[in-house]
Design an enzyme around this catalytic site. Sequence first.
Site, short mmCIF file in Angstrom:
data_model
loop_
_atom_site.label_atom_id
_atom_site.label_comp_id
_atom_site.label_asym_id
_atom_site.label_seq_id
_atom_site.Cartn_x
_atom_site.Cartn_y
_atom_site.Cartn_z
N GLY A 10 0.82 -1.21 0.00
CA GLY A 10 0.00 0.00 0.00
C GLY A 10 0.85 1.25 0.00
O GLY A 10 1.69 1.45 0.88
N ALA A 11 0.61 2.11 -1.02
CA ALA A 11 1.33 3.39 -1.09
C ALA A 11 0.39 4.51 -0.67
O ALA A 11 0.14 5.45 -1.42
CB ALA A 11 1.88 3.61 -2.49
N GLY A 12 -0.16 4.36 0.53
CA GLY A 12 -0.97 5.43 1.11
C GLY A 12 -0.07 6.30 1.97
O GLY A 12 1.15 6.33 1.81
N TYR A 13 -0.69 6.99 2.93
CA TYR A 13 0.06 7.91 3.80
C TYR A 13 1.11 7.14 4.60
O TYR A 13 2.26 7.56 4.69
CB TYR A 13 -0.91 8.65 4.73
CG TYR A 13 -1.79 9.59 3.96
CD1 TYR A 13 -1.51 10.94 3.92
CD2 TYR A 13 -2.88 9.12 3.22
CE1 TYR A 13 -2.30 11.81 3.18
CE2 TYR A 13 -3.67 9.98 2.49
CZ TYR A 13 -3.37 11.32 2.46
OH TYR A 13 -4.14 12.18 1.72
N ASN A 37 1.61 -1.44 -4.80
CA ASN A 37 0.36 -0.66 -4.77
C ASN A 37 -0.44 -0.99 -6.02
O ASN A 37 0.12 -1.18 -7.09
CB ASN A 37 0.68 0.84 -4.73
CG ASN A 37 -0.53 1.67 -4.33
OD1 ASN A 37 -1.05 1.51 -3.22
ND2 ASN A 37 -1.00 2.51 -5.21
N GLU A 169 -17.40 17.09 5.18
CA GLU A 169 -16.52 17.72 4.18
C GLU A 169 -17.11 17.60 2.78
O GLU A 169 -17.04 18.53 1.98
CB GLU A 169 -15.12 17.09 4.23
CG GLU A 169 -14.37 17.46 5.50
CD GLU A 169 -12.86 17.26 5.39
OE1 GLU A 169 -12.45 16.22 4.83
OE2 GLU A 169 -12.11 18.12 5.85
N ASP A 296 -4.91 3.09 8.44
CA ASP A 296 -6.29 2.72 8.76
C ASP A 296 -6.44 1.24 9.10
O ASP A 296 -7.45 0.84 9.69
CB ASP A 296 -7.21 3.05 7.57
CG ASP A 296 -7.46 4.54 7.44
OD1 ASP A 296 -6.93 5.32 8.26
OD2 ASP A 296 -8.21 4.93 6.51
N ALA A 313 -5.16 10.48 8.33
CA ALA A 313 -3.91 10.59 7.60
C ALA A 313 -2.80 11.05 8.55
O ALA A 313 -1.64 10.68 8.38
CB ALA A 313 -4.08 11.59 6.46
N GLN A 314 -3.19 11.84 9.53
CA GLN A 314 -2.20 12.36 10.48
C GLN A 314 -1.49 11.22 11.22
O GLN A 314 -0.25 11.16 11.26
CB GLN A 314 -2.89 13.30 11.48
CG GLN A 314 -1.92 13.97 12.39
CD GLN A 314 -2.59 14.84 13.46
OE1 GLN A 314 -1.88 15.41 14.28
NE2 GLN A 314 -3.89 14.94 13.48
P1 FAD Z 1 -4.57 4.94 2.27
O1 FAD Z 1 -4.09 6.34 2.17
O2 FAD Z 1 -6.02 4.68 2.13
O3 FAD Z 1 -3.77 4.08 1.20
C1 FAD Z 1 -3.91 2.69 1.05
C2 FAD Z 1 -3.29 2.30 -0.28
O4 FAD Z 1 -3.34 0.89 -0.41
C3 FAD Z 1 -4.04 2.89 -1.47
O5 FAD Z 1 -3.13 3.44 -2.38
C4 FAD Z 1 -4.75 1.68 -2.07
O6 FAD Z 1 -4.95 1.78 -3.45
C5 FAD Z 1 -3.77 0.56 -1.72
N1 FAD Z 1 -4.38 -0.77 -1.70
C6 FAD Z 1 -5.50 -1.14 -1.03
N2 FAD Z 1 -5.75 -2.44 -1.23
C7 FAD Z 1 -4.76 -2.90 -2.05
C8 FAD Z 1 -4.46 -4.17 -2.61
N3 FAD Z 1 -5.22 -5.25 -2.38
N4 FAD Z 1 -3.36 -4.28 -3.38
C9 FAD Z 1 -2.56 -3.20 -3.61
N5 FAD Z 1 -2.80 -1.98 -3.12
C10 FAD Z 1 -3.88 -1.83 -2.34
N6 FAD Z 1 -7.47 12.27 7.69
C11 FAD Z 1 -6.85 13.34 8.24
O7 FAD Z 1 -5.91 13.16 9.03
N7 FAD Z 1 -7.23 14.62 7.95
C12 FAD Z 1 -8.23 14.89 7.07
O8 FAD Z 1 -8.55 16.05 6.83
C13 FAD Z 1 -8.90 13.80 6.45
N8 FAD Z 1 -9.86 14.02 5.53
C14 FAD Z 1 -10.42 12.96 4.89
C15 FAD Z 1 -11.37 13.21 3.88
C16 FAD Z 1 -11.95 12.17 3.19
C17 FAD Z 1 -12.93 12.47 2.10
C18 FAD Z 1 -11.59 10.82 3.50
C19 FAD Z 1 -12.21 9.68 2.75
C20 FAD Z 1 -10.65 10.55 4.50
C21 FAD Z 1 -10.06 11.61 5.21
N9 FAD Z 1 -9.11 11.39 6.20
C22 FAD Z 1 -8.48 12.46 6.80
C23 FAD Z 1 -8.70 10.01 6.56
C24 FAD Z 1 -7.42 9.61 5.81
O9 FAD Z 1 -7.55 9.89 4.46
C25 FAD Z 1 -7.07 8.14 6.04
O10 FAD Z 1 -7.02 7.90 7.41
C26 FAD Z 1 -5.73 7.81 5.37
O11 FAD Z 1 -5.85 7.89 3.98
C27 FAD Z 1 -5.25 6.41 5.76
O12 FAD Z 1 -3.97 6.21 5.20
P2 FAD Z 1 -3.40 4.75 4.95
O13 FAD Z 1 -1.95 4.90 4.73
O14 FAD Z 1 -3.87 3.81 5.98
O15 FAD Z 1 -4.12 4.24 3.63
#
Ligand code: FAD
Length: 396
Positions: A10-13, A37, A169, A296, A313-314
């Site tokens: 996963g290339a999320g936050y 990702n 939002e 998450d 995201a924080q």
């Molecule tokens: P993510 O950023 O969700 O990344 C996960 C990655 O894994 C994605 O690129 C996805 O494509 C990849 N993935 C998933 N399954 C697979 C698979 N099977 N194979 C390969 N890749 C895969 N948080 C804040 O702190 N402040 C804010 O203002 C805020 N606003 C938000 C507004 C909205 C509309 C939403 C929806 C969320 C908001 N959040 C906010 C919450 C925040 O976005 C999440 O908590 C954060 O994105 C989680 O990061 P992560 O690294 O866990 O995963």
Amino acid sequence: MSRPKIVILGAGYGGLMTAKGLAKELNYNEAEITLVNQNSYHYFTTELHKPAAGTSHHDHARVSISSIINKRKVNFIQDRVTSIDIEKKTVHLDQHDPLAYDYLVVGLGSAPETFGIEGLLENAFFIRSINSVRMIREHMEYMFSRYQTEKKEELITIVVGGAGFTGIEYVGELVDRMPELCREYDIPLEKVRIVNIEAAPTVLPGFDQELVDYAVKYLESKGVEFKISTPIEKCTGESVIVKGGEEIRASTVVWTGGVRGNRLIEEAGIENMRGRVKVDQYLRAPGHDNIFVIGDSSLVINEEINRPYPPTAQISTQQGQYLGRSLVATLRGNELKTFQFDNKGTIASLGKKEAIGIVWGKKYYGWTASWLKRATDLRWLFLLGGVSLLLRKGRL
Ligand code: FAD
């Protein structure tokens, strides 16, 4: 001697911060780092409510992964993870050979939680990826385009399920978008209905009451109808039916009412609660010293109130930064520090020029909060790609 293999899913936050931290600190011969990702790009989940409403283009909310990672140190594989075999220390991918790991970092984000509400999974939209928000926007616009011919009010009624941060939002962006959308399709603005439905007894449960009141007053002044203490019981595709039997006819239903962890975690047999792993103070999964869960997909307990921190995201970013450093310490045999979340606050936007938030214990609303929100978005871009990314994205 072969290098230890670190695989980041996963290339999320969280995942990106881990990869960037490792690439910065480790020498080439210290580890083999692989990032997987499903898309070639990273999307800014925290900004997805904007393209979902159509107030900005979805390209503003994504960046190509290969443009922001150090390709000499991180091997990027674009593919979908299909399963994790913790016995064989292997990750299975859709299109590539299985990947062996010595250390596994799971940062696969969340999935919508629909609490078993009938028809929601099949008929509602979700704000969760570039593709999902593109579909919401195009669907909504198509419904508006049909209104002049069919004159059905449900075509211009949008139901948003859930009045937490994402729901609020999104509603804020819809309010900003409607005047332009109505002009485009020759629809009187007052005919459009935006209905925000929440099961809990308040909007933004758990948030400061004064700021909640500010948000509700502002959004109501723009025509938003709130239905609180009103659980949705069914979503049919043409309407939602709430507790008590009231039916609200709506062609666009967007569910923001909850998230759960990724199902791959449950299927892997890692101890979890609805796909989220209660990690230890080093972000390790219970009983697995070489599996780290961040973002998450993880649960970190706030000891002050004995409840998990909300998924943001924080915290994901801080976990990724921490894990980059602690994996380096592990590989070098140095002492490990524990993860401590430094909660800087929360800001929710209510469209482009309005927001509410608490930052370092101080309350903000209006344009000041909105400016602070923009600063947090800019900070993320800066962490990812420095000033050059900010310039490339036209944010400076
Ligand atoms: P993510 O950023 O969700 O990344 C996960 C990655 O894994 C994605 O690129 C996805 O494509 C990849 N993935 C998933 N399954 C697979 C698979 N099977 N194979 C390969 N890749 C895969 N948080 C804040 O702190 N402040 C804010 O203002 C805020 N606003 C938000 C507004 C909205 C509309 C939403 C929806 C969320 C908001 N959040 C906010 C919450 C925040 O976005 C999440 O908590 C954060 O994105 C989680 O990061 P992560 O690294 O866990 O995963």
